[in-house]
Design a protein around this motif. Sequence first.
Motif, mmCIF file in Angstrom:
data_model
loop_
_atom_site.group_PDB
_atom_site.id
_atom_site.type_symbol
_atom_site.label_atom_id
_atom_site.label_comp_id
_atom_site.label_asym_id
_atom_site.label_seq_id
_atom_site.Cartn_x
_atom_site.Cartn_y
_atom_site.Cartn_z
ATOM 1 N N SER A 159 -21.528 0.863 -8.154
ATOM 2 C CA SER A 159 -21.601 1.350 -6.769
ATOM 3 C C SER A 159 -21.362 2.864 -6.677
ATOM 4 C CB SER A 159 -20.562 0.615 -5.930
ATOM 5 O OG SER A 159 -20.470 1.215 -4.663
ATOM 6 N N LYS A 160 -22.135 3.486 -5.794
ATOM 7 C CA LYS A 160 -21.989 4.936 -5.610
ATOM 8 C C LYS A 160 -20.736 5.265 -4.803
ATOM 9 C CE LYS A 160 -25.913 6.729 -7.368
ATOM 10 N NZ LYS A 160 -25.993 5.615 -8.350
ATOM 11 N N THR A 161 -20.433 4.411 -3.812
ATOM 12 C CA THR A 161 -19.273 4.669 -2.965
ATOM 13 C C THR A 161 -18.102 3.822 -3.439
ATOM 14 O OG1 THR A 161 -20.084 2.994 -1.464
ATOM 15 C CG2 THR A 161 -20.604 5.276 -0.916
ATOM 16 N N ILE A 162 -17.063 4.504 -3.843
ATOM 17 C CA ILE A 162 -15.867 3.817 -4.333
ATOM 18 C C ILE A 162 -14.672 4.281 -3.501
ATOM 19 C CG2 ILE A 162 -14.377 3.439 -6.317
ATOM 20 C CD1 ILE A 162 -16.778 3.994 -8.100
ATOM 21 N N LEU A 163 -13.948 3.331 -2.949
ATOM 22 C CA LEU A 163 -12.777 3.683 -2.132
ATOM 23 C C LEU A 163 -11.561 3.853 -3.037
ATOM 24 C CD1 LEU A 163 -11.421 3.873 0.752
ATOM 25 C CD2 LEU A 163 -10.857 1.450 0.414
ATOM 26 N N PRO A 164 -10.962 5.055 -3.089
ATOM 27 C CA PRO A 164 -9.764 5.223 -3.904
ATOM 28 C C PRO A 164 -8.497 4.828 -3.127
ATOM 29 C CG PRO A 164 -10.496 7.342 -3.071
ATOM 30 C CD PRO A 164 -11.394 6.310 -2.460
ATOM 31 N N ILE A 165 -7.647 4.073 -3.771
ATOM 32 C CA ILE A 165 -6.357 3.714 -3.176
ATOM 33 C C ILE A 165 -5.299 3.917 -4.252
ATOM 34 C CG2 ILE A 165 -4.934 1.869 -2.189
ATOM 35 C CD1 ILE A 165 -7.487 0.578 -1.162
ATOM 36 N N GLN A 166 -4.252 4.638 -3.875
ATOM 37 C CA GLN A 166 -3.193 4.841 -4.862
ATOM 38 C C GLN A 166 -2.117 3.777 -4.714
ATOM 39 O OE1 GLN A 166 -0.692 8.459 -4.662
ATOM 40 N NE2 GLN A 166 -1.080 8.607 -6.861
ATOM 41 N N VAL A 167 -1.730 3.201 -5.846
ATOM 42 C CA VAL A 167 -0.656 2.213 -5.864
ATOM 43 C C VAL A 167 0.567 2.882 -6.478
ATOM 44 C CG1 VAL A 167 0.103 -0.002 -6.780
ATOM 45 C CG2 VAL A 167 -2.291 0.329 -6.139
ATOM 46 N N ILE A 168 1.666 2.925 -5.718
ATOM 47 C CA ILE A 168 2.883 3.552 -6.227
ATOM 48 C C ILE A 168 3.952 2.472 -6.400
ATOM 49 C CG2 ILE A 168 4.656 5.296 -5.807
ATOM 50 C CD1 ILE A 168 2.655 6.711 -3.950
ATOM 51 N N GLY A 169 4.368 2.268 -7.641
ATOM 52 C CA GLY A 169 5.448 1.322 -7.909
ATOM 53 C C GLY A 169 6.763 2.075 -7.942
ATOM 54 N N ASN A 193 -14.103 -5.460 2.773
ATOM 55 C CA ASN A 193 -14.901 -6.393 1.974
ATOM 56 C C ASN A 193 -16.164 -5.702 1.440
ATOM 57 O OD1 ASN A 193 -15.501 -8.798 0.773
ATOM 58 N ND2 ASN A 193 -16.287 -9.775 2.621
ATOM 59 N N ASP A 194 -16.776 -6.280 0.428
ATOM 60 C CA ASP A 194 -18.020 -5.763 -0.167
ATOM 61 C C ASP A 194 -17.908 -4.294 -0.551
ATOM 62 O OD1 ASP A 194 -19.557 -8.117 -0.067
ATOM 63 O OD2 ASP A 194 -19.853 -7.828 2.081
ATOM 64 N N THR A 195 -16.786 -3.926 -1.124
ATOM 65 C CA THR A 195 -16.557 -2.521 -1.448
ATOM 66 C C THR A 195 -15.956 -2.406 -2.845
ATOM 67 O OG1 THR A 195 -16.067 -2.141 0.885
ATOM 68 C CG2 THR A 195 -15.435 -0.398 -0.640
ATOM 69 N N SER A 196 -16.438 -1.411 -3.580
ATOM 70 C CA SER A 196 -15.811 -1.119 -4.877
ATOM 71 C C SER A 196 -14.558 -0.296 -4.634
ATOM 72 C CB SER A 196 -16.769 -0.350 -5.767
ATOM 73 O OG SER A 196 -17.786 -1.217 -6.210
ATOM 74 N N ILE A 197 -13.479 -0.716 -5.247
ATOM 75 C CA ILE A 197 -12.196 -0.052 -5.022
ATOM 76 C C ILE A 197 -11.661 0.484 -6.336
ATOM 77 C CG2 ILE A 197 -9.787 -0.457 -4.373
ATOM 78 C CD1 ILE A 197 -11.282 -2.557 -2.362
ATOM 79 N N GLN A 198 -11.156 1.698 -6.253
ATOM 80 C CA GLN A 198 -10.526 2.312 -7.426
ATOM 81 C C GLN A 198 -9.036 2.388 -7.173
ATOM 82 O OE1 GLN A 198 -12.134 6.087 -8.635
ATOM 83 N NE2 GLN A 198 -10.306 6.654 -9.785
ATOM 84 N N PHE A 199 -8.265 1.594 -7.906
ATOM 85 C CA PHE A 199 -6.814 1.682 -7.796
ATOM 86 C C PHE A 199 -6.321 2.749 -8.765
ATOM 87 C CE2 PHE A 199 -7.330 -2.843 -6.457
ATOM 88 C CZ PHE A 199 -6.781 -2.707 -5.188
ATOM 89 N N ASN A 200 -5.583 3.695 -8.222
ATOM 90 C CA ASN A 200 -4.901 4.677 -9.070
ATOM 91 C C ASN A 200 -3.433 4.269 -9.112
ATOM 92 O OD1 ASN A 200 -7.335 6.246 -7.797
ATOM 93 N ND2 ASN A 200 -6.746 7.337 -9.658
ATOM 94 N N VAL A 201 -3.035 3.704 -10.229
ATOM 95 C CA VAL A 201 -1.726 3.058 -10.288
ATOM 96 C C VAL A 201 -0.729 3.967 -11.000
ATOM 97 C CG1 VAL A 201 -0.495 0.981 -10.999
ATOM 98 C CG2 VAL A 201 -2.911 0.842 -10.398
ATOM 99 N N THR A 202 0.400 4.197 -10.358
ATOM 100 C CA THR A 202 1.426 5.033 -10.983
ATOM 101 C C THR A 202 2.800 4.531 -10.542
ATOM 102 O OG1 THR A 202 2.106 7.314 -11.412
ATOM 103 C CG2 THR A 202 1.484 6.791 -9.153
ATOM 104 N N SER A 203 3.835 5.173 -11.040
ATOM 105 C CA SER A 203 5.197 4.774 -10.705
ATOM 106 C C SER A 203 6.043 6.010 -10.444
ATOM 107 C CB SER A 203 5.799 3.973 -11.869
ATOM 108 O OG SER A 203 7.204 3.871 -11.728
ATOM 109 N N LEU A 204 7.099 5.814 -9.668
ATOM 110 C CA LEU A 204 8.018 6.931 -9.412
ATOM 111 C C LEU A 204 9.250 6.870 -10.293
ATOM 112 C CD1 LEU A 204 8.077 7.233 -5.525
ATOM 113 C CD2 LEU A 204 6.656 8.450 -7.161
ATOM 114 N N ASP A 205 9.479 5.693 -10.910
ATOM 115 C CA ASP A 205 10.707 5.599 -11.711
ATOM 116 C C ASP A 205 10.444 4.895 -13.045
ATOM 117 O OD1 ASP A 205 10.574 2.941 -10.602
ATOM 118 O OD2 ASP A 205 11.733 3.651 -8.885
ATOM 119 N N VAL A 206 10.754 3.622 -13.123
ATOM 120 C CA VAL A 206 10.603 2.913 -14.400
ATOM 121 C C VAL A 206 9.193 2.337 -14.489
ATOM 122 C CG1 VAL A 206 13.045 2.358 -14.468
ATOM 123 C CG2 VAL A 206 11.443 0.737 -13.442
#
Length: 325
Positions: A159-169, A193-206
Motif C-alpha cells: 500500500s502507498k498510504t501507510i498510517l504511522p502510529i507510535q507505541v510507547i511502552g 479499517n482497510d488500512t496499512s499501519i506502521q507501528f513504531n514501537v519503543t520504550s521509555l524504560d525497561v
Amino acid sequence: MSETQAAGAAPTPATAESTAAPDETHHWWRLIAIWVVLSAIATPLFYYLAGPHMPPGAMTNMAEGARFDFNILMVCAIPVLLAVWIYLLYAILTWRASRGGPEPVAGPYSRGHLGLQVGWIVSSTVLVLFLFGFGTYALVQPGGAGGGQGASPIWTPASKTILPIQVIGQQWKFTYRYPTFGGFETNELVLPNDTSIQFNVTSLDVIHSFWAYQLGVKADANPDYNNVAFTTTQQLGRFTVRCAELCGLWHGAMFNYGVVVTKRQFESWATLTAVRLRHNTALLPPYRLTYTPDANGADGGFYPNNVDPYSKVEMYGAPQGKGAG
Ligand SMILES: [Cu+2]
C-alpha cells in the motif's frame, strides 16, 4: 532374557515364523490402508472445519497469515501423528503377548530394515525442507511477520498510504502517539479499517513487548530503539494489547484494548482527539522515533520537571506543581 529361557522359547518362533512370513506384507499394506484412509478424512476435516476458527483470527492480514501458516503446519503434522498412533495401536493390538500363548519374538526386521530406514529419513527430510521453504516464504510474504523488523524494515506493505502510529511502552502501560495528527498521545489504540499501519514501537524504560494478539503483531519495545512492525486491518472490532515481556511488578496488569473502526469514524476520532488533547500535546516532547528518559526531569526529559524523580506525579507531560512529591 536368560539363556535357558531363550533356548526354551526357541521351538515356538520356528513354527510362528513359517506362518508369519506371508503375513508381513499383509500387515504392512493394512497399516498403509488405515493410514491413508484416516489421513484423507482427518486432514480436510481439520482444515475446513476447525481451520477457519483457529486463532488469532482474520482481523488483519498478519493475523490471517499466522492462522494460515498454523493450519498448513497442522495439515503436515496430522498424517505424521496418525502414522505414529496407528502403528502404536496396531502393534499393541496385533503383536501383544497373550496369556498362555507363544512367547512373542521379534522377526529379522528388529535388527534393521533398510527400506523402512531409508524411507523414514527421505520422507522426514523432504517434510522438513518443505517446511523450511514454506516458513521462509510465510515470514517474508505479507510484509514481514508482524514481529517487528527493526528500525529499517526490508519488507514493507504494498500500500502507498501507510498510517504511522507510535507505541510507547513504559512501566506499566502502553500509550500511542499519532504523528500525522499533530503527535497527540493517548492510551486508546484506535485503527481505521482497510488500512496499512506502521507501528513504531519503543520504550521509555525497561524492555517490553507490544503484543496486539488479534492483529497478529508482537514486537519488542526496547528503550532507545525504534522497532517497526506492519499490519493491514481488514475487519472491524475490538482487540487486546498485552505486554509480552516480563517488565517488573505490574507486568501482568500491563494491557489494554484497542478497536478497529471505519475510516470515517477514525478520521473524526483522530481529529477530535487532537483538539481535545492539544494542551497535553503542547507539554509533550516533540515526536521522535525514540526518547531518552531523564530521571532528573531535565528539559526534554520524560518525567515531571521537579527535583525528585520519584514524586507522585508519574506521567510525563503532567502539569508540574511546585510542591509535588
Ligand atoms: Cu511491559
